[in-house]
Design a protein around this motif. Sequence first.
Motif, PDB file in Angstrom:
ATOM      1  N   TRP A   1     -52.351   0.228 -39.346  1.00 23.46           N
ATOM      2  CA  TRP A   1     -53.205   1.221 -38.417  1.00 23.46           C
ATOM      3  C   TRP A   1     -53.547   0.819 -37.055  1.00 23.46           C
ATOM      4  N   ALA A   2     -53.417  -0.420 -36.979  1.00 21.04           N
ATOM      5  CA  ALA A   2     -53.642  -1.268 -35.650  1.00 21.04           C
ATOM      6  C   ALA A   2     -52.571  -0.571 -34.676  1.00 21.04           C
ATOM      7  N   GLY A   3     -51.311  -0.724 -35.071  1.00 18.90           N
ATOM      8  CA  GLY A   3     -50.120  -0.430 -34.441  1.00 18.90           C
ATOM      9  C   GLY A   3     -50.055   1.305 -34.258  1.00 18.90           C
ATOM     10  N   ALA A   4     -50.303   2.056 -35.277  1.00 13.49           N
ATOM     11  CA  ALA A   4     -50.351   3.300 -35.063  1.00 13.49           C
ATOM     12  C   ALA A   4     -51.457   3.842 -34.240  1.00 13.49           C
ATOM     13  N   LEU A   5     -52.560   3.130 -34.135  1.00 12.61           N
ATOM     14  CA  LEU A   5     -53.692   3.825 -33.156  1.00 12.61           C
ATOM     15  C   LEU A   5     -53.918   2.929 -31.738  1.00 12.61           C
ATOM     16  N   GLY A   6     -52.876   1.834 -31.581  1.00  8.59           N
ATOM     17  CA  GLY A   6     -52.777   1.084 -30.569  1.00  8.59           C
ATOM     18  C   GLY A   6     -54.136   0.279 -30.044  1.00  8.59           C
TER      19      GLY A   6
ATOM     20  N   ASN B   1     -62.402  -0.323 -31.407  1.00 10.17           N
ATOM     21  CA  ASN B   1     -62.470   0.789 -30.353  1.00 10.17           C
ATOM     22  C   ASN B   1     -61.536   2.107 -30.453  1.00 10.17           C
ATOM     23  N   CYS B   2     -61.730   2.506 -31.965  1.00  5.75           N
ATOM     24  CA  CYS B   2     -60.834   3.469 -32.175  1.00  5.75           C
ATOM     25  C   CYS B   2     -61.550   4.844 -31.858  1.00  5.75           C
ATOM     26  N   VAL B   3     -62.995   4.857 -32.278  1.00  9.00           N
ATOM     27  CA  VAL B   3     -63.907   5.983 -32.025  1.00  9.00           C
ATOM     28  C   VAL B   3     -64.987   5.752 -31.478  1.00  9.00           C
ATOM     29  N   PRO B   4     -65.336   6.105 -30.367  1.00 11.76           N
ATOM     30  CA  PRO B   4     -66.854   5.422 -29.666  1.00 11.76           C
ATOM     31  C   PRO B   4     -67.997   5.585 -30.893  1.00 11.76           C
ATOM     32  N   GLY B   5     -68.863   4.851 -31.129  1.00 12.81           N
ATOM     33  CA  GLY B   5     -70.072   4.946 -32.015  1.00 12.81           C
ATOM     34  C   GLY B   5     -69.623   4.819 -33.355  1.00 12.81           C
ATOM     35  N   LEU B   6     -68.322   4.610 -33.838  1.00 15.51           N
ATOM     36  CA  LEU B   6     -67.930   4.768 -35.272  1.00 15.51           C
ATOM     37  C   LEU B   6     -67.108   3.483 -35.383  1.00 15.51           C
ATOM     38  N   VAL B   7     -67.361   2.836 -36.653  1.00 16.16           N
ATOM     39  CA  VAL B   7     -66.511   1.656 -37.034  1.00 16.16           C
ATOM     40  C   VAL B   7     -65.489   2.179 -37.962  1.00 16.16           C
ATOM     41  N   VAL B   8     -64.214   1.859 -37.541  1.00 15.23           N
ATOM     42  CA  VAL B   8     -63.135   2.387 -38.436  1.00 15.23           C
ATOM     43  C   VAL B   8     -62.578   0.910 -38.871  1.00 15.23           C
ATOM     44  N   ALA B   9     -62.238   0.772 -40.180  1.00 13.61           N
ATOM     45  CA  ALA B   9     -61.922  -0.384 -40.788  1.00 13.61           C
ATOM     46  C   ALA B   9     -61.001  -0.422 -42.053  1.00 13.61           C
ATOM     47  N   VAL B  10     -60.053  -1.079 -42.167  1.00 13.49           N
ATOM     48  CA  VAL B  10     -59.421  -1.170 -43.230  1.00 13.49           C
ATOM     49  C   VAL B  10     -60.134  -2.121 -44.239  1.00 13.49           C
ATOM     50  N   GLN B  11     -60.413  -1.753 -45.507  1.00 12.97           N
ATOM     51  CA  GLN B  11     -61.050  -2.578 -46.566  1.00 12.97           C
ATOM     52  C   GLN B  11     -60.418  -2.789 -47.643  1.00 12.97           C
ATOM     53  N   SER B  12     -60.252  -4.187 -48.070  1.00 10.19           N
ATOM     54  CA  SER B  12     -59.618  -4.564 -49.316  1.00 10.19           C
ATOM     55  C   SER B  12     -60.186  -4.308 -50.560  1.00 10.19           C
TER      56      SER B  12
END
Length: 125
Positions: A25-30, A47-58
Amino acid sequence: MHRSRLSTLLIDAPSGEVGASAAFWAGALGVPVESPPGEPQFHTLLNCVPGLVVAVQSVEDATRYHVDIETDDVSAEVARLSALGAVEIAEWQGCHTLRVPGGHLLCVIPVHSNEETFKALAHTW
């Protein structure tokens, strides 16, 4: 009266695959990826979307996407969403997990963002 907002988009990945998923996802979204201190199960995509946390969760559960709604009154927000058709299925460390119509998961959490972000983006109910 309380306030709430969509705060987080989580990409849930099996624990054995979370590193590869976060790297993808880091590579896909740069964007860079980092794990917050003390929370190694989360890999934040910065820094994917301003004001929104985007994360991969185990997770030790199904691969899926889910969202978090943060609020200044968890009980009131759970009640509001339940009135809209959500069903609470779990509670853990102040996080309430609901299954919403259509089957998706949603977590209601206490405010995690900074005060300015929450004040600017939250809805008042």
